[in-house]
Design an enzyme around this catalytic site. Structure first.
Site, PDB file in Angstrom:
ATOM      1  N   ASN A 234       0.881  -1.176   0.000  1.00  0.00           N
ATOM      2  CA  ASN A 234       0.000   0.000   0.000  1.00  0.00           C
ATOM      3  C   ASN A 234       0.910   1.215   0.000  1.00  0.00           C
ATOM      4  O   ASN A 234       1.834   1.288   0.806  1.00  0.00           O
ATOM      5  CB  ASN A 234      -0.873  -0.031   1.263  1.00  0.00           C
ATOM      6  N   GLY A 235       0.669   2.167  -0.916  1.00  0.00           N
ATOM      7  CA  GLY A 235       1.503   3.368  -0.961  1.00  0.00           C
ATOM      8  C   GLY A 235       2.002   3.623  -2.365  1.00  0.00           C
ATOM      9  O   GLY A 235       1.492   3.036  -3.327  1.00  0.00           O
TER      10      GLY A 235
END
Ligand code: G6P
Length: 617
Positions: A112-113
């Site tokens: 995530n990111g």
């Protein structure tokens, strides 16, 4: 922005991963995937586009995947369009197709990111023989971990640490290595991830509600820290690979708090929780008639300027706060969008306090604004809902709103709690400034808010009827002056984000400088008109749009019955001190947005393209 889960223990992983992911769908729902391991056998990776139900059907609710260790992901696309090939988990092998099926890869991971330098890293890896099947930055990270793992042969912690030093950007990573069949490795920088343990089992998730039905004992991982997770045990490491000691925290809310409780949608449940949330937030800081904040009096006493910085609805709460604080305490306030503030080269007043507002405590821009303010030597107070979140941990002082877990993407109860924090801050500043001598009348007025919100909720069928009548419209305008204008910003956002009807909030007096040309026969105008001094002026602006064909729905205080001569539909809120009116006017506007979306058959809790926690710029 993307939800991550992981499990290792003695139960089958896939059903647990699916259930945990279902609690994280508010973070993204373009596609989903899981990877499950059964001892030494090859890892099974399954992905599906669209909502989680598609993945669940593909693996028969998890029953077709065997193994007690696995990771999962629900995606909100950044790099690479939503598709099966771009869905996570990603694998390190040079496979063709979508990276799914039985994979022999050394490394399998979910992310995530955003990895900012992924192109440069991808070129380096291609020179070393790696081939990419997807268009994601995440696949690059997985392959980079694999590269260091093979090159230095010093184990997972070393390989991940070397990778973290090379990547620029934000990440929460959950990684499995072929050689460590029942272990999961976790790392984070500026993206949320927590670890939970229970009897012989361990869990990983982007957010606490995902694992609440399994455990309430969680560990918060700090930035640039790693965790190694085995069944029932977890070890933490710093960037040097040295072990770090950490104590678990008991989560203060239960699993029921993250359920729908018979409501059709989380959003409606959360709208109904507002009386409680307002009361709880108020009582968390007001005891025996005294306001007790973590921000010391001497910090508040000497400020010449307040900067309120936030995004989305939290920014709207700040807008209301601006009017209330300036009126009550006479302290100049600037409200800034975090995404603008962080790149503005403005000169900041040295005697200022920066107040950041965030429900999640993880919004990337708000976090960056907080860091910038601290770098410039200004004290930062954070108004945050999620306990232990990045913003809460990095701020100098925290004022927790007590809204509990908010699941619907469109915020309602957290916004209401943020308004309370704004009022309390205003009253506290006013006392310290001697603009008021006694807080008691204002605090007793605030005590009346919960029952007044309940009164409005009792009338919800009227709003439902009105929403059904107007559900077909293309545009709506929300007009008001002063606090009503600030409140209308939130009303307009609620409508557009879940019903996909274009809506704008406008300062009523500004309409005639251009926007009024958009008014046509039967254009819907919602006029908020609760401020005595501004009542006639706002009314004139509403009448100006009515003369051009608009249909006017007004929200005003009970007793202002003369308004009915000039508008088509009226909603009365119970009488309240004008400074606090936003807490009441927002309720019919939330209901209007909700019922419009329901009447249009839309997915209220998961509006398209949105995510609840925006951990990318
Ligand atoms: C997203 C959410 C909004 C929220 C905004 C700021 O856009 O959909 O409801 O207001 O982020 O989030 P924060 O967690 O910082 O309050």
């Amino acid at each position: 922005m993307c939800g991550i889960v992981g499990f290792t223990g003695h139960h089958q992983a896939a059903p647990i991963l699916l259930e945990a992911l279902s609690k994280l769908e508010y973070r993204g729902y373009d596609s989903a995937g899981v990877a499950v391991r059964d001892g030494e056998k090859p890892t099974e990776v399954v992905k599906a586009t669209g909502k989680l139900i598609n993945l669940s059907q593909k693996i028969d609710g998890g029953r077709t995947l065997h193994g007690c260790c696995g990771i999962g992901h629900t995606r909100w696309a950044t790099h690479g369009e939503p598709s099966e090939v771009n869905a996570h988990p990603h694998v390190s092998g040079n496979c063709s197709g979508t990276g799914s099926g039985q994979v022999e890869s050394e490394v399998v991971a979910v992310h995530n990111g955003i990895i900012e330098n992924y192109q440069e890293l991808s070129e380096k890896l291609q020179k070393n023989g790696y081939r990419f099947y997807s268009r994601t930055d995440s696949e690059v990270v997985v392959k980079l971990i694999d590269y260091y793992y093979r090159k230095y042969k010093m184990g997972p912690i070393d390989a991940i640490n070397r990778t973290l030093v090379r990547v620029r950007g934000t990440y929460a990573l959950c990684v499995m290595f072929k050689d460590y069949p029942d272990e999961i490795y976790v790392a984070r920088k500026d993206a949320p991830i927590i670890v939970g343990t229970a009897e012989g089992e361990s869990y990983v998730a982007s957010d606490v509600p995902a694992i609440l039905s399994y455990t309430r004992k969680v560990y918060y991982i700090d930035n640039l820290e790693l965790a190694r997770i085995a069944p029932g045990e977890v070890h933490f490491y710093d960037l040097n690979g040295d072990e770090v000691e950490k104590e678990p925290v008991d989560v203060p809310f239960s699993e029921e708090a993250a359920r729908k409780d018979g409501f059709e949608h989380f959003m409606m449940k959360e709208i109904h929780e507002q009386p409680k949330v307002v009361r709880d937030t108020l009582h968390s800081v007001v005891k025996d008639g005294k306001i007790a904040l973590e921000i010391p009096d001497d910090v508040l006493e000497n400020i010449e300027q307040l900067y309120i910085v936030a995004c989305g609805s939290a920014y709207h709460a700040g807008m209301v706060g601006q009017y209330v604080i300036e009126d009550l305490a006479g302290v100049p306030v600037r409200v800034e969008l975090a995404s603008e503030f962080r790149y503005r080269k403005m000169k900041l007043n040295k005697k200022a306090l920066v107040v950041v507002i965030s429900q999640s405590g993880e919004t990337a821009d708000t976090l960056a604004a907080l860091r910038l303010a601290k770098e410039k030597g200004l004290p930062v107070a954070a108004i945050v809902n999620v306990v232990g979140s990045s913003i809460a941990r990095e701020a100098d002082y925290v004022f927790y709103t007590v809204a509990g877990p908010e699941i619907a993407v469109a915020t309602t109860k957290a916004y209401s709690a943020q308004l309370i924090s704004m009022y309390i801050l205003a009253i506290k500043l006013a006392l310290l400034n001697h603009s008021i001598d006694d807080a008691a009348p204002l605090l007793s007025e605030l005590e009346t808010l919960p029952s007044k919100i309940e009164e409005i909720l009792k009338e919800k069928e009227r709003i439902q009827w009105f929403a059904a009548k107007f559900a077909h419209i293309r545009d709506a305008f929300f007009l008001g002056r002063g606090i009503d204008y600030a409140a209308s910003m939130e009303g307009s956002l609620k409508m557009k984000e879940i019903s996909y009807i274009h809506s704008e909030s406008y300062a009523a007096g500004e309409m005639k400088h251009g926007t009024i040309s958009l008014i046509e026969d039967q254009t819907l105008v919602i006029g908020i008109n609760t401020q005595k001094e501004l009542f006639e002026k706002t009314l004139s602006n509403l009448v100006e749009t009515r003369s051009r064909g608009a249909y006017i729905a007004a929200i005003t205080q009970s007793g202002c019955y003369s308004i009915e001569d000039n508008v088509n539909f009226t909603v009365y809120i119970p009488r309240i001190n004008e400074l606090f009116s936003a807490s009441l006017t927002v309720i019919p506007m939330q209901l209007l947005g909700y019922y419009m979306a329901v009447a249009r058959g839309l997915d209220v809790d998961k509006p398209r393209n949105l995510a609840k926690s925006v951990t990318v710029e």
